[in-house]
Design an enzyme around this catalytic site. Structure first.
Site, mmCIF file in Angstrom:
data_model
loop_
_atom_site.group_PDB
_atom_site.id
_atom_site.type_symbol
_atom_site.label_atom_id
_atom_site.label_comp_id
_atom_site.label_asym_id
_atom_site.label_seq_id
_atom_site.Cartn_x
_atom_site.Cartn_y
_atom_site.Cartn_z
ATOM 1 N N SER A 76 -2.117 16.416 -31.123
ATOM 2 C CA SER A 76 -1.839 15.636 -29.903
ATOM 3 C C SER A 76 -0.888 16.349 -28.950
ATOM 4 O O SER A 76 0.056 17.025 -29.372
ATOM 5 C CB SER A 76 -1.201 14.303 -30.324
ATOM 6 O OG SER A 76 -0.622 13.660 -29.209
ATOM 7 N N GLU A 88 1.360 14.919 -27.504
ATOM 8 C CA GLU A 88 2.697 14.372 -27.769
ATOM 9 C C GLU A 88 3.572 15.382 -28.503
ATOM 10 O O GLU A 88 4.798 15.300 -28.463
ATOM 11 C CB GLU A 88 2.592 13.098 -28.626
ATOM 12 C CG GLU A 88 2.243 11.849 -27.860
ATOM 13 C CD GLU A 88 3.334 11.398 -26.898
ATOM 14 O OE1 GLU A 88 4.436 11.089 -27.349
ATOM 15 O OE2 GLU A 88 3.071 11.366 -25.686
ATOM 16 N N TYR A 135 5.698 9.512 -34.469
ATOM 17 C CA TYR A 135 4.269 9.856 -34.389
ATOM 18 C C TYR A 135 4.090 11.349 -34.127
ATOM 19 O O TYR A 135 3.333 12.035 -34.815
ATOM 20 C CB TYR A 135 3.622 9.035 -33.263
ATOM 21 C CG TYR A 135 2.246 9.512 -32.850
ATOM 22 C CD1 TYR A 135 1.102 9.113 -33.559
ATOM 23 C CD2 TYR A 135 2.068 10.359 -31.748
ATOM 24 C CE1 TYR A 135 -0.164 9.546 -33.187
ATOM 25 C CE2 TYR A 135 0.809 10.797 -31.373
ATOM 26 C CZ TYR A 135 -0.303 10.386 -32.086
ATOM 27 O OH TYR A 135 -1.556 10.822 -31.713
HETATM 28 P P1 NDP Z 1 -7.538 4.770 -32.352
HETATM 29 O O1 NDP Z 1 -6.200 4.126 -32.528
HETATM 30 O O2 NDP Z 1 -8.526 4.162 -31.438
HETATM 31 O O3 NDP Z 1 -8.243 4.915 -33.783
HETATM 32 C C1 NDP Z 1 -7.502 5.252 -34.919
HETATM 33 C C2 NDP Z 1 -8.356 5.004 -36.153
HETATM 34 O O4 NDP Z 1 -7.577 5.296 -37.318
HETATM 35 C C3 NDP Z 1 -8.824 3.547 -36.302
HETATM 36 O O5 NDP Z 1 -10.125 3.546 -36.830
HETATM 37 C C4 NDP Z 1 -7.840 3.000 -37.324
HETATM 38 O O6 NDP Z 1 -8.315 1.906 -38.066
HETATM 39 C C5 NDP Z 1 -7.686 4.213 -38.225
HETATM 40 N N1 NDP Z 1 -6.547 4.117 -39.099
HETATM 41 C C6 NDP Z 1 -5.266 3.774 -38.790
HETATM 42 N N2 NDP Z 1 -4.501 3.783 -39.893
HETATM 43 C C7 NDP Z 1 -5.304 4.109 -40.938
HETATM 44 C C8 NDP Z 1 -5.109 4.276 -42.330
HETATM 45 N N3 NDP Z 1 -3.904 4.098 -42.896
HETATM 46 N N4 NDP Z 1 -6.159 4.608 -43.093
HETATM 47 C C9 NDP Z 1 -7.380 4.792 -42.560
HETATM 48 N N5 NDP Z 1 -7.648 4.640 -41.246
HETATM 49 C C10 NDP Z 1 -6.613 4.313 -40.443
HETATM 50 O O7 NDP Z 1 -7.232 6.281 -31.942
HETATM 51 P P2 NDP Z 1 -8.118 7.280 -31.034
HETATM 52 O O8 NDP Z 1 -9.541 7.143 -31.416
HETATM 53 O O9 NDP Z 1 -7.687 7.159 -29.634
HETATM 54 O O10 NDP Z 1 -7.561 8.688 -31.534
HETATM 55 C C11 NDP Z 1 -8.171 9.387 -32.624
HETATM 56 C C12 NDP Z 1 -7.164 10.372 -33.191
HETATM 57 O O11 NDP Z 1 -6.777 11.302 -32.192
HETATM 58 C C13 NDP Z 1 -5.881 9.759 -33.702
HETATM 59 O O12 NDP Z 1 -5.457 10.520 -34.814
HETATM 60 C C14 NDP Z 1 -4.907 9.935 -32.558
HETATM 61 O O13 NDP Z 1 -3.588 9.983 -33.040
HETATM 62 C C15 NDP Z 1 -5.364 11.265 -32.021
HETATM 63 N N6 NDP Z 1 -5.145 11.501 -30.605
HETATM 64 C C16 NDP Z 1 -5.589 10.604 -29.688
HETATM 65 C C17 NDP Z 1 -5.454 10.855 -28.346
HETATM 66 C C18 NDP Z 1 -5.914 9.892 -27.310
HETATM 67 O O14 NDP Z 1 -5.475 10.016 -26.164
HETATM 68 N N7 NDP Z 1 -6.799 8.964 -27.629
HETATM 69 C C19 NDP Z 1 -4.845 12.120 -27.874
HETATM 70 C C20 NDP Z 1 -4.453 13.014 -28.940
HETATM 71 C C21 NDP Z 1 -4.608 12.707 -30.248
HETATM 72 P P3 NDP Z 1 -8.015 0.381 -37.572
HETATM 73 O O15 NDP Z 1 -9.023 0.128 -36.472
HETATM 74 O O16 NDP Z 1 -8.245 -0.411 -38.789
HETATM 75 O O17 NDP Z 1 -6.605 0.355 -37.059
HETATM 76 P P1 GDR Z 2 0.777 7.673 -25.099
HETATM 77 O O1 GDR Z 2 -0.144 6.537 -24.476
HETATM 78 O O2 GDR Z 2 2.072 7.156 -25.578
HETATM 79 O O3 GDR Z 2 0.817 8.791 -24.094
HETATM 80 O O4 GDR Z 2 -0.047 8.109 -26.401
HETATM 81 P P2 GDR Z 2 0.214 5.096 -23.901
HETATM 82 O O5 GDR Z 2 -0.966 4.682 -23.129
HETATM 83 O O6 GDR Z 2 0.714 4.190 -24.976
HETATM 84 O O7 GDR Z 2 1.457 5.395 -22.935
HETATM 85 C C1 GDR Z 2 1.309 6.240 -21.800
HETATM 86 C C2 GDR Z 2 2.551 6.120 -20.927
HETATM 87 O O8 GDR Z 2 2.581 4.833 -20.330
HETATM 88 C C3 GDR Z 2 3.894 4.305 -20.442
HETATM 89 N N1 GDR Z 2 3.859 2.834 -20.377
HETATM 90 C C4 GDR Z 2 3.285 2.026 -21.283
HETATM 91 N N2 GDR Z 2 2.587 2.300 -22.408
HETATM 92 C C5 GDR Z 2 2.073 1.262 -23.118
HETATM 93 N N3 GDR Z 2 1.342 1.492 -24.221
HETATM 94 N N4 GDR Z 2 2.272 -0.050 -22.729
HETATM 95 C C6 GDR Z 2 2.974 -0.365 -21.604
HETATM 96 O O9 GDR Z 2 3.139 -1.534 -21.284
HETATM 97 C C7 GDR Z 2 3.494 0.722 -20.841
HETATM 98 N N5 GDR Z 2 4.194 0.798 -19.674
HETATM 99 C C8 GDR Z 2 4.403 2.070 -19.410
HETATM 100 C C9 GDR Z 2 4.405 4.841 -21.758
HETATM 101 O O10 GDR Z 2 5.818 4.753 -21.843
HETATM 102 C C10 GDR Z 2 3.866 6.264 -21.695
HETATM 103 O O11 GDR Z 2 4.715 7.078 -20.987
HETATM 104 C C11 GDR Z 2 -1.459 8.256 -26.360
HETATM 105 C C12 GDR Z 2 -1.992 7.887 -27.757
HETATM 106 O O12 GDR Z 2 -3.402 7.831 -27.701
HETATM 107 C C13 GDR Z 2 -1.570 8.910 -28.787
HETATM 108 O O13 GDR Z 2 -2.231 8.636 -30.031
HETATM 109 C C14 GDR Z 2 -1.967 10.300 -28.294
HETATM 110 O O14 GDR Z 2 -1.561 11.269 -29.231
HETATM 111 C C15 GDR Z 2 -1.335 10.565 -26.932
HETATM 112 O O15 GDR Z 2 -1.804 9.582 -26.022
HETATM 113 C C16 GDR Z 2 -1.739 11.931 -26.391
#
Ligand code: NDP
Ligand code: GDR
Length: 341
Positions: free
Chosen positions: A132, A134, A160
């Site tokens: 990520s 992050e 995280y």
């Molecule tokens: P989601 O939160 O949509 O999906 C995460 C998945 O992981 C869900 O199916 C969730 O299941 C499952 N999960 C959570 N905890 C466990 C556990 N203990 N055992 C098994 N499964 C589990 O995430 P995204 O699809 O957005 O992201 C996919 C991956 O990419 C993640 O690892 C995320 O951290 C990473 N990532 C995402 C980014 C983004 O912007 N979307 C950017 C960079 C990295 P359940 O539905 O039951 O919670």
């Molecule tokens: P992020 O995504 O933390 O970048 O992680 P998120 O959408 O949660 O936050 C983005 C930015 O928005 C600000 N923010 C808020 N965020 C949330 N969730 N709710 C609010 O009400 C709100 N108001 C302002 C946050 O402070 C932050 O700056 C996502 C996840 O998908 C991670 O798993 C992944 O690794 C990173 O993107 C890349």
């Protein structure tokens, strides 16, 4: 594995019912893979993103948990998959401050369990780790003018991100020490109509749609100044697959190379709705984090050069697409995620 499998390849996806897992499953099934989706057991059904795949002849679902090594070992023994995509995680950065141990053990140790399993049981399996942006953390004093790349300094500032950095280095370590085909995609934020409702983009698009329809009259948010490089999940799962098709494993930044504040995302969505967000948004301290990543911009030059990958959807198009999807969901009161985008 399956008589009907046209290409004879098997892929395992952890977190298959998550945003990325569901798009990746769609894409791999379309390519003719057998897809083994792994999901954890939950007390209520949360498979809406993959319900459309249940009857697909190449799709199977198994229970699994990141914290349970035995479940992944059984899957590796049974399928000896060609490709293994590790997408499961407690993926909410703010929540990781509330449940740091669980977040950390799932991501860090959970990834290690899979790598150990592949090394000992199925060493020819190609592995993808969901790293990520992050991990770059509070890196703003660094002068990466074109955005963070694979060599940029990483200073994670949340449980995280620290756990993701552990998994990231472990993936590289298993690649270099044991010769595993193990790659990390350092993905910047990517969104879609299937994005979880508590991430800021989806929270905004749902709220704008509900305000437009008179179903809600305020939207409570935290830090509007944070800048993010937002892309489209459908584009990003293509990059995951491309990484595993290369002769050698490596790490790649995947990003749009454009960055916008949360405020700018609000501008685009509420303009699409014909509304002024300043009339509805309330700043609520509960949505601020103990630590914040203030700025993210990615430089995906390496992925463009070596994978031939590039994003097709920019933030403005993405924001409009998500708003329209949520307006349709809220208008028809159909269950979230049945509008597939
Ligand atoms: P989601 O939160 O949509 O999906 C995460 C998945 O992981 C869900 O199916 C969730 O299941 C499952 N999960 C959570 N905890 C466990 C556990 N203990 N055992 C098994 N499964 C589990 O995430 P995204 O699809 O957005 O992201 C996919 C991956 O990419 C993640 O690892 C995320 O951290 C990473 N990532 C995402 C980014 C983004 O912007 N979307 C950017 C960079 C990295 P359940 O539905 O039951 O919670
Ligand atoms: P992020 O995504 O933390 O970048 O992680 P998120 O959408 O949660 O936050 C983005 C930015 O928005 C600000 N923010 C808020 N965020 C949330 N969730 N709710 C609010 O009400 C709100 N108001 C302002 C946050 O402070 C932050 O700056 C996502 C996840 O998908 C991670 O798993 C992944 O690794 C990173 O993107 C890349």
């Amino acid at each position: 594995m399956n008589n009907t499998n046209p290409i004879g390849k098997v892929a395992v996806i952890t977190g298959v019912n998550g945003q990325d897992g569901s798009y990746l499953a769609d894409m791999l099934l379309h390519k003719g893979y057998d897809v083994i989706g792994l999901k954890r057991r939950t007390s209520t059904i949360n498979t809406s993103r993959i319900d459309h795949l249940y009857d697909h002849p190449l799709f199977k679902l198994h229970h699994y948990d990141l914290t349970d090594g035995s479940s992944v070992f059984h899957i590796l023994e049974k399928y000896k998959p060609d490709e293994f995509y590790n997408l499961a995680a407690q993926s909410h950065v703010a929540v990781s401050f509330e449940i740091p141990e669980y977040t950390s053990s799932g991501i860090a140790e959970g990834t290690l369990k899979i790598l150990e399993g592949i090394r000992t049981i199925s060493p020819n399996t190609r592995f993808y780790q969901a790293s990520s942006s992050e991990m770059f953390g509070d890196n703003t004093d660094h002068n990466d003018m074109n955005g963070f790349n694979e060599r940029s300094r990483m200073l994670p500032v949340s449980p995280y991100a620290v756990a993701k950095l552990h998994a990231h280095h472990m993936t590289r370590t298993y690649r270099t020490a044991y010769g595993l085909h193990a790659s990390s995609g350092i993905l910047f934020n990517h969104e879609s109509p299937r994005r979880g409702e508590t991430f800021v983009t989806r929270k905004i698009t749902i709220a704008a749609a509900r305000i437009k329809l008179g179903l809600q009259d305020e939207l409570r948010l935290g830090n509007l100044d944070a800048k993010r490089d937002w892309g489209y999940a459908g584009d990003y799962v293509k990059a995951m697959w491309l990484m595993l098709q290369q002769p050698h494993a490596d790490d790649y930044v995947i990003a749009t190379q454009e960055t916008y504040t949360v405020r700018e995302f609000l501008d685009v969505v509420f303009a699409e709705a014909g509304l002024d967000w300043k009339r509805y948004v309330v700043i609520d301290p509960q949505y601020f984090r103990p630590n914040e990543v203030p700025f993210l911009l990615g430089d995906p030059s390496k992925a463009k050069r070596l994978l031939g990958w590039q994003p097709e959807v920019n933030m403005k198009l993405l924001a409009r697409l998500m708003y329209k999807s949520d307006l349709a969901i809220q208008t028809k009161q159909i269950p979230s995620e049945t509008v597939i985008g």
